[in-house]
Write an enzyme that holds these catalytic residues in place. Structure first.
Site, PDB file in Angstrom:
ATOM      1  N   GLY B 105     -99.641 -54.761 -72.093  1.00  0.00           N
ATOM      2  CA  GLY B 105     -99.183 -53.862 -73.143  1.00  0.00           C
ATOM      3  C   GLY B 105     -98.561 -52.587 -72.610  1.00  0.00           C
ATOM      4  NE  ARG B 169    -100.270 -58.424 -74.949  1.00  0.00           N
ATOM      5  CZ  ARG B 169    -101.043 -57.445 -74.518  1.00  0.00           C
ATOM      6  NH1 ARG B 169    -101.853 -57.644 -73.499  1.00  0.00           N
ATOM      7  NH2 ARG B 169    -101.019 -56.263 -75.090  1.00  0.00           N
ATOM      8  CG  ASP B 200    -107.196 -59.952 -67.018  1.00  0.00           C
ATOM      9  OD1 ASP B 200    -107.158 -60.516 -68.122  1.00  0.00           O
ATOM     10  OD2 ASP B 200    -108.202 -59.973 -66.271  1.00  0.00           O
ATOM     11  CE  LYS B 226    -100.137 -52.301 -68.269  1.00  0.00           C
ATOM     12  NZ  LYS B 226    -100.596 -52.575 -69.616  1.00  0.00           N
ATOM     13  CB  THR B 227    -104.740 -49.942 -69.382  1.00  0.00           C
ATOM     14  OG1 THR B 227    -105.267 -50.128 -70.699  1.00  0.00           O
ATOM     15  CG2 THR B 227    -105.844 -49.347 -68.521  1.00  0.00           C
ATOM     16  CG  ASP B 229    -107.139 -50.278 -74.176  1.00  0.00           C
ATOM     17  OD1 ASP B 229    -107.412 -51.483 -74.311  1.00  0.00           O
ATOM     18  OD2 ASP B 229    -106.402 -49.654 -74.964  1.00  0.00           O
TER      19      ASP B 229
END
Lengths: 622, 567
Positions: B105, B169, B200, B226-227, B229
């Site tokens: 994402g 993804r 992941d 990266k994220t 979240d």
């Protein structure tokens, strides 16, 4: 508001973030005409209603307040011989009330008003009504002071005073308002709000005048919807901020669409029935599509026509390997779609008759019943909600974006099955941008505009005017070129005849009606010129988060900047020309001068007569 | 816009050079803010401004099950983490061929990582060529790429989104897929590949690095954290990029909702926030805005809460506030909340099993296949949520947690409980819930100054690691509480972040997601304040991200608390 604790939540010092603290220190400038303590006012001619056909209805409904002159506030040094100069400023008591949805900048109107009152007489008092109109009726007040204002300057929301019912309309309400003003010995009552609240303000002013109540009523154009717009009001406080915040979010969604390449985003925008917010946001962020309520109404599009329009766009984009997109939907769209609007009217009519929510569906007419059954359960439930205080549906609660997304998905799946569409499966994500924008920190423009309007309110009071709205024109120019004045609210009124059910009255009632998007106006034209490239080329534009300093800090609404409007300034300019003609063409002037004047005036008069006739103007719509 | 030229399984360098791709963006339509960000030059850690060398740290182990990790990564396990140190002798330079891929994402700042790598190569390895793989890992497997040039990269500097080369993804995991990746990097003769992704994707990066090393290929693989979240971090990698920006955008909106709530005084706003696994976003937004309630999934799990106990917790606060005269409030909910409630997990597992083999009949006979407590829970759920659980599935047939409108579920459950209490005379007020989901609009915003700087440093650092011949590392930028010039730059062994999970009877390497630590500084601070926030209205409106003026350089509370730079 019955509870004492509840009231104590309004006007208490707030905790502020670092940015809020920085904003609280900002002090807006004033245009020259508001500086100093001399109030200089030039009166224009009697202001007539733009709605010529309705003028007699308006004058009949407002015998005491219709036909009052425009007021222009001038700088102290302005060379205007017949201007009235007011240098004595007695102690005054002014009440102020929030009426209408909270809009960023509302607090600055109060701050500006407070500063103006105190600057002219330190003993004057500004009294805020807690809880909006309910607080007015119940005489729940808070005296405004610098201390009270300290954590509300340049801040969003309406929590200095709060708001509730947003209505001063029934006889009972009007009487309660008058009782409050008399009991508190108010010299003026300032009502901060949009079209409905200002209509109520005009009615209140008329009632006060008729009853010889000494309180003057002043309206201030504050509404995030941008739909209080006319020759005197170029834009409303709050509109700039709401559009900037929404455009930030919309453009982030556009970038997301471009990055993931597989979702269509249906974004509904708060802004009541008219589509001003949607139009401005489209101009700022360049989404693929925007469905304007006014276009839908003008073309009498059904929900199925709109669905097809979107599906055709999805298909055209898919043919270019684009399986993403962003569609903007104004929340008022549901009332612009003829069959949905008619269904809503029936439902609201049944509410009025006291039919309970559970039983409404069985009382609908056959066509309405068929449409109702066709709609998904979530929409049915939302359409059954009771209307707002201005008699329109609870637009914020109706998830039109989900309805459209579902219809588009069903149609695309159908085309996929039939083989007329060969692209990828359609995926939609829905958003509603409303509450998270309307509580925003006001933009610099909204802070400036609101603060100046607050000062204008004092000038209106000093001039002894009743039933006027504070106005500022030439807003696209820097603050020092803004023109301040006041216009009778009645001059902004129109008369519309409508009917809800056979029993409803057929007599039109004057009101400041919401302005629809002018489909011949420049902002709309700008959108039309770009709509095909927006649709296909993904030229998304990100205004970024609203900035208060540095690049982007001084931007104003695009729809404000593309229009060339300074109505008050031009009315004044016209009067100056007329005065000049009068002074040149006097008895004793030469025959040639007289002939030239007569010739020019004859042709001007003829042209203006044609232009202002009902058949020429679209405003006489019945 | 002109479509970017995409070469698929073909085209030599010569053909590429004569057919320069056009960027998918037009800087000419940019806003004033975008333009100013575009032209803003970024600072760099001083170690990257002058000649440097790599200093090795001690041999590394693994976060868990080192023996198993060693078996899975025989060529990489144990390698030391490295850091850049000033050196009188510049590292040797030669032109490089580098590929870059965005995975998973979107997160604000990704474009700056790419620009950082690009600028590094221009500065230190002149004559290098850089390729961007289109559409994420799928681009690596199918050899879909675009050559990145100065003109191509320009419109994306300091801009949000992933649309420069787009993301995806897909996962490179089967032997065939690894072979495809091998073919691609050989065809392009890559010296290095940078994988910008979450846990992941970085695990995958390490598997690729191991595969390439095992085949004695020259291609090195470096990961970047990266994220939005915030669940990819550890001591050496203090934060993932995008978290700062996303949290500030969400907090801006939450602060606005708070101001709105207080102005009207009659709505409870339930705000669901992104974060399918960890609740870092919810916690950070709570620290920024001081809501009446913020549910932290990890705490809910630790306390073995049920849906009923969570509902009661919220309802109790609503009732207490009503006694004080407040009939409004703001409640933050992490997206993955229901995954933290074991009874819900059990119900979902049972539903997945039933639906994999049976059809759901209208009459409800299928419910008899549920365990008694799961059946009771299912019946307890609002009808709309029941429908969501049954009807909306992901491509693998599993419940799509992201689509469950948890905020609406909780509103309905609180409503039901309040009606009960009203009947008992315990709740005199009127409850109105308003639901919100703040998600997609926060993950593609213009990156904050912090994220812009952090990403640029990550990109530059990745270039440095590749040039020094390192593989199987994740770029690590530290000392983030200090000014940018004092940030440290290095690489952390990806294997050192790993543990194993048993999936389908096999051990699989995973980078452990960083969950909210209930004994960590951010949570402890939140826990110490929340009772006061619940009843008093200490709302804070952070306002929009600023690119100049006070506070514009500040990083988020979570990072500062974890670094000990904030109390």
């Amino acid at each position: 508001m019955g509870s004492v604790a509840m009231d104590s939540d309004y006007g208490v010092p707030r905790e502020l973030s670092a940015l809020q603290k920085a904003r609280a220190l900002y002090r807006p400038d004033l245009p020259p005409c508001l500086q100093g303590t001399t109030v200089k006012v030039e009166y224009g001619d009697a202001a007539i209603a733009a709605d010529v056909a309705g003028a007699h209805v308006i004058s009949h409904a407002f015998p005491h307040t219709y036909g009052q002159p425009l007021a222009h506030f001038l700088r102290k040094t302005a060379a205007v011989p017949d201007a009235t100069v007011i240098t004595e400023h007695p102690v005054v008591r002014v009440g102020v009330v929030f009426s209408g949805r909270q809009s960023p900048g509302g607090h600055n109107v109060i701050w500006g008003l407070h500063d103006a009152i105190k600057a002219h007489n330190a003993n004057s008092k500004l009294i805020g009504f807690l809880g909006g109109t309910d607080g007015l009726f119940a005489q729940k007040t808070l005296e405004i002071s610098d201390e009270v204002l300290s954590s509300y300057k340049n801040q969003g929301g309406y929590d200095l005073l709060g708001r509730t019912r947003d209505q001063i309309r029934t006889t009972e309400q009007v009487n309660a308002a008058m009782t409050a003003c008399q009991a508190l010995k108010l010299d003026a009552l300032v009502i901060i709000g949009g079209v409905t609240s200002n209509t109520d303000a005009a009615q209140l002013a008329e009632t006060f005048a008729e009853s010889k109540c000494s309180t003057k009523v002043v309206g201030v154009p504050v509404t995030l919807n941008g739909d209080l717009k006319n020759q005197f009001v170029e834009t409303t406080v709050g509109f700039d901020t709401i559009c900037k915040v929404n455009s930030q979010l919309i453009s982030n969604v556009c970038t997301d669409a471009l990055s993931a390449e597989k979702y269509y985003y249906f974004v509904r925008l708060m802004g009541r029935k008219a589509s001003h917010v949607a139009l401005e946001c489209a101009l700022q962020s360049h989404p693929n599509m925007v469905i304007l309520g006014e276009e839908v109404a003008a073309s009498k599009l059904t929900i199925f026509d709109i669905t097809k329009q979107i599906c055709d766009a999805v298909q055209a984009r898919a043919e270019k390997d684009k399986n993403h997109g962003v569609v903007l939907i104004p929340e008022g769209l549901v009332e612009s779609i003829p069959e949905l609007y008619a269904l809503l009217q029936e439902i609201h009519g049944l509410h009025d008759k006291g039919v309970s929510v559970e039983n409404i569906s069985s009382h609908l007419s056959p066509w309405a019943s068929a449409l109702f059954e066709f709609l998904p359960p979530f929409i049915r439930k939302q359409l059954l909600l009771h209307p707002e205080s201005d008699d329109s549906a609870q637009l914020s609660q109706i998830e039109t974006e989900k309805l459209l997304a579902q219809l588009v998905e069903a149609e695309m799946n159908k085309r996929l099955k039939e083989g007329t569409y060969k692209g990828k499966k359609f995926n939609a994500i829905c958003h509603f941008f409303g509450y998270q924008a309307r509580g925003a920190l006001p933009s610099k423009f909204d802070c400036d505009y609101a603060y100046v309007l607050g000062h204008v309110c004092y000038h209106i009071l000093a001039a002894g005017l009743n039933g006027y709205m504070a106005t500022v024109t030439n807003l696209r120019s820097p603050v020092n070129k803004w023109k301040c004045g006041a216009a009778p609210i009645t001059s902004m009124m129109t008369v519309k005849r409508w009917s809800r059910g056979p029993a409803a009255s057929q007599i039109g009632k004057p009101a400041v009606h919401m302005a629809s998007i002018d489909l011949k106006g420049k902002p709309y034209e700008l959108l039309r010129q770009n709509s095909s490239s927006f649709l296909m080329e993904d030229i998304y534009r990100n205004p970024g988060p609203l900035q208060f300093e540095g690049p982007g800090g001084e931007t104003k609404p695009i729809s404000l900047c593309v229009e060339d409007r300074d109505y008050m300034g031009r009315i004044k300019q016209l009067q100056e020309y007329l005065e000049k003609v009068k002074s040149i063409v006097k008895p004793g002037c030469s025959q040639d001068v007289l002939k030239a004047a007569l010739s020019a005036m004859a042709s001007v008069t003829e042209m203006l007569t044609i232009m202002s006739s009902p058949s020429f103007s679209g405003q006489a719509t019945i | 816009m002109a479509a970017a030229a995409v070469a698929a399984n073909g085209g030599g360098d010569g053909a590429q050079a004569s057919n320069a791709p056009a960027p998918t963006r037009l800087a000419s339509v940019y806003s004033e803010v975008q333009t100013s960000r575009l032209k803003h030059a970024l600072p760099l850690p001083s170690v990257l401004r002058s000649p440097f060398a790599l200093a090795d740290g001690p041999a590394s182990s693994a976060a868990g099950n080192p023996g198993e990790i060693a078996k899975l990564f025989p060529n990489l396990f144990g390698q030391p983490s490295v850091s850049l140190v000033p050196s009188p002798e510049p590292a040797s330079t030669r032109p490089l061929k580098v590929g870059v891929v965005l995975s998973g994402g979107q997160a604000p700042g990704g474009h700056n990582v790419i620009c950082g790598i690009f600028d590094y190569l221009q500065e230190y390895a002149k004559g290098s060529v850089m390729y961007g793989f289109k559409g994420g890992p799928a681009g690596v497997m199918k050899c879909k790429y675009v050559e990145l040039t100065a003109d191509y990269v320009y419109p994306y500097r300091n801009q949000g989104g992933f649309d420069m080369i787009c993301s995806g993804r897909d996962k490179i995991e089967t032997p065939e897929q690894f072979k495809q990746a091998e073919d691609t990097v050989n065809k392009l003769d890559l010296d290095g590949l940078v994988v910008i992704g979450g846990d992941d994707s970085n695990t995958n990066a390490c598997l690729l690095a191991e595969y390439f090393r095992g085949k004695n290929m020259k291609t090195r693989v470096i990961g970047c954290p990266k994220t939005i979240d915030g669940d990819l971090k550890c001591k050496e990698v203090p934060t993932s990029f995008g978290f700062d920006t996303a949290c500030k955008i969400y907090s801006e909106m939450i602060g606005n909702v708070m101001t709105d709530a207080r102005s009207t005084g009659k709505y409870y706003h339930f705000v669901r926030l992104m974060g399918r696994a960890a609740s870092h976003i919810t916690l950070e937004c709570a620290l920024q805005t001081h809501p009446n309630v913020a549910l932290i999934g990890e705490e809910v799990a630790a306390k073995k809460e049920t849906l009923k106990s969570v509902t009661d917790y919220i309802t109790d606060i609503v009732c207490k506030r009503a006694e004080l005269g407040y009939n409004y409030g703001v409640i933050l909910i992490p997206e993955g909340l229901i995954d933290f409630i074991p009874e819900v997990q059990k119900l979902i597992a049972e539903l997945n099993e039933i639906l994999a083999h049976d059809v759901v009949d209208e009459a409800g006979a299928w419910k008899s296949k549920l365990q008694p407590e799961s059946r009771q829970l299912f019946d307890f759920l609002p009808k709309t949520i029941q429908e969501q659980l049954l009807l909306e599935r992901d491509p693998h047939g599993n419940v799509q947690v992201a689509k469950i409108e948890t905020e609406k579920m909780l509103i309905a459950m609180v409503e039901t409980e309040l009606e009960k209490r009203k009947a008992e005379g315990k709740y005199p007020a009127h409850f109105r819930g308003q639901s919100h989901f703040f998600g997609y609009e926060g993950r593609c915003g213009l990156p904050t100054i912090f994220d812009s700087n952090y990403c640029y440093a990550l990109g530059y650092g990745s270039g440095a690691l590749l040039q020094c011949g390192k593989t199987g590392l994740i770029t690590s930028v530290g000392n983030l509480a200090a000014p940018v010039e004092e940030w440290t730059v290095g690489g952390t062994a990806l294997t050192s972040l790993m543990d194993v999970e048993r999936r389908h009877g096999k051990y699989k390497p995973v980078i452990k997601k960083a969950m909210v630590e209930l004994d960590g500084a951010p949570f402890k601070k939140f826990a110490s304040l929340r009772d006061e926030w619940s009843l008093k209205n200490h709302y804070i409106s952070p306002g929009p991200i600023q690119f100049s003026g006070p506070g514009s350089n500040d990083a988020n509370h979570t990072l500062m608390l974890e670094l000990g730079a904030e109390a």
